[in-house]
Every structure is written in structure tokens, then in C-alpha cells.
Enzyme design. Structure first.
Site, PDB file in Angstrom:
ATOM      1  N   HIS A 120       0.876  -1.184   0.000  1.00  0.00           N
ATOM      2  CA  HIS A 120       0.000   0.000   0.000  1.00  0.00           C
ATOM      3  C   HIS A 120       0.911   1.231   0.000  1.00  0.00           C
ATOM      4  O   HIS A 120       2.033   1.172   0.520  1.00  0.00           O
ATOM      5  CB  HIS A 120      -0.835  -0.064   1.283  1.00  0.00           C
ATOM      6  CG  HIS A 120      -1.866   0.990   1.435  1.00  0.00           C
ATOM      7  ND1 HIS A 120      -1.574   2.259   1.862  1.00  0.00           N
ATOM      8  CD2 HIS A 120      -3.212   0.975   1.232  1.00  0.00           C
ATOM      9  CE1 HIS A 120      -2.689   2.972   1.923  1.00  0.00           C
ATOM     10  NE2 HIS A 120      -3.698   2.217   1.542  1.00  0.00           N
ATOM     11  N   ASP A 197       3.285  -4.293   8.015  1.00  0.00           N
ATOM     12  CA  ASP A 197       2.054  -3.520   7.885  1.00  0.00           C
ATOM     13  C   ASP A 197       0.898  -4.511   8.061  1.00  0.00           C
ATOM     14  O   ASP A 197       0.584  -5.286   7.156  1.00  0.00           O
ATOM     15  CB  ASP A 197       2.032  -2.861   6.500  1.00  0.00           C
ATOM     16  CG  ASP A 197       0.698  -2.206   6.193  1.00  0.00           C
ATOM     17  OD1 ASP A 197      -0.252  -2.350   6.992  1.00  0.00           O
ATOM     18  OD2 ASP A 197       0.606  -1.553   5.132  1.00  0.00           O
ATOM     19  N   GLN A 200      -4.377  -5.061   7.069  1.00  0.00           N
ATOM     20  CA  GLN A 200      -5.410  -5.977   6.547  1.00  0.00           C
ATOM     21  C   GLN A 200      -5.420  -7.329   7.254  1.00  0.00           C
ATOM     22  O   GLN A 200      -6.255  -8.175   6.947  1.00  0.00           O
ATOM     23  CB  GLN A 200      -5.200  -6.202   5.038  1.00  0.00           C
ATOM     24  CG  GLN A 200      -5.358  -4.958   4.200  1.00  0.00           C
ATOM     25  CD  GLN A 200      -6.785  -4.405   4.217  1.00  0.00           C
ATOM     26  OE1 GLN A 200      -7.741  -5.082   4.612  1.00  0.00           O
ATOM     27  NE2 GLN A 200      -6.934  -3.169   3.810  1.00  0.00           N
ATOM     28  N   LYS A 223      -9.996  -0.999  10.862  1.00  0.00           N
ATOM     29  CA  LYS A 223     -10.034  -2.202  10.020  1.00  0.00           C
ATOM     30  C   LYS A 223     -10.221  -3.449  10.882  1.00  0.00           C
ATOM     31  O   LYS A 223     -10.109  -4.578  10.403  1.00  0.00           O
ATOM     32  CB  LYS A 223      -8.755  -2.303   9.184  1.00  0.00           C
ATOM     33  CG  LYS A 223      -8.662  -1.167   8.142  1.00  0.00           C
ATOM     34  CD  LYS A 223      -7.621  -1.484   7.111  1.00  0.00           C
ATOM     35  CE  LYS A 223      -7.087  -0.267   6.395  1.00  0.00           C
ATOM     36  NZ  LYS A 223      -8.009   0.328   5.450  1.00  0.00           N
ATOM     37  N   CYS A 361      -4.831   2.495  -3.620  1.00  0.00           N
ATOM     38  CA  CYS A 361      -3.617   3.033  -2.995  1.00  0.00           C
ATOM     39  C   CYS A 361      -2.452   2.051  -3.150  1.00  0.00           C
ATOM     40  O   CYS A 361      -1.638   1.887  -2.234  1.00  0.00           O
ATOM     41  CB  CYS A 361      -3.828   3.366  -1.517  1.00  0.00           C
ATOM     42  SG  CYS A 361      -5.158   4.517  -1.229  1.00  0.00           S
TER      43      CYS A 361
HETATM   44  N1  C6P Z   1      -6.241   0.510   3.031  1.00  0.00           N
HETATM   45  C1  C6P Z   1      -8.065   0.102   1.494  1.00  0.00           C
HETATM   46  O1  C6P Z   1      -9.163   0.354   0.996  1.00  0.00           O
HETATM   47  P1  C6P Z   1      -4.884   3.807   7.404  1.00  0.00           P
HETATM   48  O2  C6P Z   1      -5.525   4.628   6.318  1.00  0.00           O
HETATM   49  O3  C6P Z   1      -3.701   4.484   7.992  1.00  0.00           O
HETATM   50  O4  C6P Z   1      -5.872   3.309   8.407  1.00  0.00           O
HETATM   51  O5  C6P Z   1      -4.368   2.465   6.689  1.00  0.00           O
HETATM   52  C2  C6P Z   1      -3.495   2.563   5.598  1.00  0.00           C
HETATM   53  C3  C6P Z   1      -3.223   1.210   5.032  1.00  0.00           C
HETATM   54  C4  C6P Z   1      -1.970   0.672   5.182  1.00  0.00           C
HETATM   55  N2  C6P Z   1      -1.679  -0.568   4.731  1.00  0.00           N
HETATM   56  C5  C6P Z   1      -2.594  -1.334   4.119  1.00  0.00           C
HETATM   57  C6  C6P Z   1      -2.216  -2.711   3.673  1.00  0.00           C
HETATM   58  C7  C6P Z   1      -3.880  -0.837   3.917  1.00  0.00           C
HETATM   59  O6  C6P Z   1      -4.789  -1.603   3.313  1.00  0.00           O
HETATM   60  C8  C6P Z   1      -4.207   0.472   4.360  1.00  0.00           C
HETATM   61  C9  C6P Z   1      -5.558   1.070   4.099  1.00  0.00           C
HETATM   62  C10 C6P Z   1      -7.600   0.910   2.689  1.00  0.00           C
HETATM   63  O7  C6P Z   1      -7.351  -0.792   1.063  1.00  0.00           O
HETATM   64  C11 C6P Z   1      -7.776   2.379   2.475  1.00  0.00           C
HETATM   65  S1  C6P Z   1      -6.696   3.019   1.250  1.00  0.00           S
END
Ligand code: C6P
Length: 403
Positions: A120, A197, A200, A223, A361
């Protein structure tokens, strides 16, 4: 079969465009169970005060509940100590904290940071920024067409120059579960640290940071059935102890004079300013909710939905699945020949079905698949086979429309 959990999520009991809402975008953000909404609301009505500051009853209550979440998170990811759990505003903020604090003090020109093709943007851009500032170089682990990391290529990338490996536990587009234990073992053999990370992963598979042996693990409450604006950075204590604060302000200090400031102990050293108290407290209710269901059931449910959706979707003419790894969570991404992903998303929306479309993203990953955009359906504990049937009906409408 009736879904046992849907009734716990009040938002799902509504119609959109006169159709029953089918929410298939949990990888963007999970919906919240009533118990989380109630916990936040009750806190705001009855207990709110700033934390770690007041000597009075309300502040004591707020501080107690806030710190209970830290304990719940520690147990949830099997961390060794409370000092290793830092509250941030999300996964993104947690990764930036490590990049700016650890990266600035540990990287120099010519050092290498390894990320993967399936990251991401949150696990790419912070490393590019720190690479630019320090002269370090970014290296990328390639993937195969199924969406699995090429571990042989990874072994070859590792060298005495490698300082940090930053990789997703689970890809937000492919759903691939990466072999973190193996990735960590190989990185540690080269004295490199590993940031995972986990955005997910946490709502889909049990996470044990000590078993993974990773050095940092980042994730977001929203999440994992919790509120937005709250994230966690787990870090091994010895590493965190030696990292400078990322942001300065209240709470992160021990003694301030104009001549010199000394810093608070862990974890407060990294928690400058008033935190997102209500939502941190709400996050504990989310963790308790998931724990009550138990990961055996969570994983079984996720895998059943994934298997059914994969089987059903592959019957559609002109469909191409993006992400067919052997180890996956309930995320299914796809394109349909000659139909733009945004058109699919719009038509599905008119049927009451929420999916995500676009590059998710993860532009470098989409470039690898030579697609500008794809559709992603992602599942959570409140989804059912009926939701996948609704998605299939919606996609048949799309195909009728475009033929
Ligand atoms: N992915 C998706 O629709 P935040 O925004 O900080 O809570 O998470 C960012 C982020 C970082 N790593 C991974 C693997 C992610 O999937 C995400 C967020 C969402 O896939 C919103 S872009």
C-alpha cells in the site's frame, strides 16, 4: 444460512437506492458493532476528561479505560509488554513514526530499505521520503502473477547493506497472506529489522508478534471493527528505547527547561498531545467483540466466503481475478473485459452493493498487472453467502448493460 453477526451492526440494517445494503468494502473500513458505538457514546456522555493529567474522578476513569485498551491490544497481538504498544492515529501514522524516528537515526547513504511490489502507498512513500533525506536506497521484492512474493528474489536482495524490510502481512488488493516468519528470519540473519504492515491482517487472522518475531507491527482500529482515528504501533522494547521521539509536545516529556528537555518513558515518549481518547476506548470493545467470536470462527467464515466468491466469480465470462495466492484472506479483486471498474462500481452501487474500485492506494501493484483500476470485494464477519449472490446478480446486470 442466516448470518449470526449481522444484527450486531446497526448500519447494515438499511436500504440504499431502495435496495438492501450489501457492504463489501470492509478492507477500506469495517463497520462497527453496536457495542463499540455504545462504548464510545457512553464514554462521551459519562466519563470524558483528558487522560494522564487530572487528579479528579473523571480523569481517573478516562485514564483507566484508555490504559485498559493498551492491555487489550497487548494481549490481542501477544506483545511482551505494555511499553511496546504505542497509540497513533492509524497504520499510516505508525509507519511514518518508524520511518522518521528509526530511519533518521539508523539509515545513511547507500543503506538499503526493502519493500515489496504489493505494498500500500502507506508502506512505500514514508520509506521513499526517508530514503531521500538520508541517501538510502529502496529495493523491491517482486511477485509472481498469482500475487505471491518471490522469496528467492528476496533472498538475493538481502545484503549487509539492508537496514530494514517493510512488508504487508496481508495485501489489501490481492488478499495474499505473506510468510512473515520466514521473511523476518531471513532479514534477521542480515541484521536488518522488519516492519510489518498489519492493516489488513488483524481482523482476519490471529496475530502473534512474538511468534512472527517482527520488530515493528502497525495496524488501524477501523479495520478491526473499531473506530477511525486510532492506530497501533507495536515495537520491540529495546528498539523503541533507543529511538528518539517523533513529535514533541505535552505528555511525551519528563522535564522541560529552555536549556534542555528530557523525555518520558515508553510508551508515552511517542504519544505527544491529547490522544483520540473516546475512540481508543471504543477500540477495546471491538477487540473484545472479535475475541468473543474467536479466530477459529472468524477464519472459517472468511475462508468459506472466499471459496464461494472465487467459485462463483470465475463463472462470469470475461472476468480476470487479480490475486490468486494459495494463502489468502477474504479479499477478491477483479477486472471484467471491456468494462471500466468505475462503471462496475457505479452500477453495483445502484443495486445497493458497496465495493471499492480504483487503484486501491497500490499503484505500483496495479502497474505490475497492467491495469489502471480494478474492482475489490472484501468480506467481514457480517457478510454472508447471500451478499455474494447479490454481487453476482449485480455483475450480471453490469454484463447485460454492456452487451
Ligand atoms: N487501506 C483500502 O481500501 P490507514 O488509512 O492508515 O488506516 O491504513 C493505511 C493502510 C496501510 N496498509 C494497508 C495494507 C492498507 O490496506 C491500508 C488502508 C484501505 O485498502 C484504504 S486506502
Amino acid at each position: 444460512m442466516m448470518n449470526l453477526y449481522k444484527k450486531d451492526f446497526p448500519i447494515l440494517n438499511q436500504t440504499v437506492h431502495d435496495k438492501t445494503l450489501v457492504y463489501l468494502d470492509s478492507s477500506a473500513s469495517n463497520q462497527k458493532p453496536e457495542v463499540v458505538i455504545q462504548t464510545v457514546s457512553q464514554y462521551e456522555r459519562m466519563h470524558h476528561a483528558n487522560v494522564h493529567r487530572g487528579v479528579y474522578e473523571l480523569s481517573r476513569r478516562a485514564t483507566g479505560a484508555f490504559e485498559e485498551t493498551r492491555e487489550a491490544v497487548k494481549q490481542f497481538i501477544h506483545a511482551n509488554s505494555l511499553q511496546e504498544i504505542i497509540f497513533t492515529s492509524g497504520t499510516t501514522a505508525a509507519i511514518n513514526l518508524v520511518a522518521q524516528s528509526y530511519g533518521r537515526t539508523h539509515f545513511k547513504a547507500g543503506d538499503e530499505i526493502i519493500v515489496s511490489m504489493m505494498e500500500h502507498h502507506s508502506n512505500i512513500v514514508p520509506w521513499q521520503m526517508i530514503a531521500e533525506a538520508t541517501g538510502a536506497i529502496l529495493k523491491v521484492i517482486p511477485i509472481n502473477l498469482a500475487g505471491e512474493l518471490d522469496l528467492d528474489a528476496y533472498r538475493l536482495l538481502l545484503s549487509p547493506r539492508t537496514k530494514l524490510v517493510a512488508v504487508a502481512h496481508v495485501s489489501n488488493v490481492l488478499g495474499t497472506i505473506n510468510p512473515i516468519q520466514e521473511i523476518t528470519r531471513l532479514a534477521h540473519a542480515h541484521q536488518a529489522v522488519v516492519l510489518v504492515d498489519g492493516a489488513q491482517a488483524v481482523a482476519h487472522i490471529p496475530v502473534d508478534v512474538q511468534a512472527l518475531d517482527c520488530d515493528f507491527y502497525a495496524f488501524s482500529s477501523h479495520k478491526a471493527y473499531g473506530p477511525t482515528g486510532v492506530g497501533i504501533l507495536y515495537g520491540k522494547r529495546a528498539l523503541l528505547e533507543n529511538m528518539p521521539p517523533y513529535q514533541g509536545g505535552g505528555e511525551m516529556v519528563e522535564q522541560v527547561t529552555f536549556a534542555k528537555t528530557t523525555y518520558n518513558t515508553l510508551p508515552y515518549k511517542f504519544e505527544a498531545g491529547t490522544p483520540n481518547i473516546a475512540n481508543v476506548i471504543g477500540f477495546k470493545a471491538a477487540i473484545d467483540y472479535v475475541k468473543h467470536i474467536g479466530f477459529t470462527r472468524v477464519v472459517e467464515h472468511d475462508q468459506a466466503l472466499l471459496a464461494y466468491a472465487t467459485e462463483q466469480l470465475t463463472t462470469l465470462p470475461g472476468i480476470k481475478l487479480i490475486g490468486t495466492a494459495r494463502q489468502k484472506i477474504g479479499i477478491i479483486s477483479f477486472v471484467i473485459e471491456n468494462v471500466h471498474a468505475h462503471d462496475i462500481g457505479t452500477i453495483l452501487d445502484h443495486e445497493g452493493i458497496a465495493v471499492r474500485v480504483g487503484n486501491h492506494c497500490a499503484m505500483p501493484l496495479m502497474q505490475f498487472y497492467q491495469e489502471a483500476a480494478c474492482v475489490r470485494a472484501s468480506f467481514a464477519i457480517y457478510n454472508s453467502i447471500a451478499d455474494i449472490d447479490a454481487l453476482m446478480m449485480g455483475l450480471k446486470t453490469v454484463q447485460r448493460y454492456f452487451n
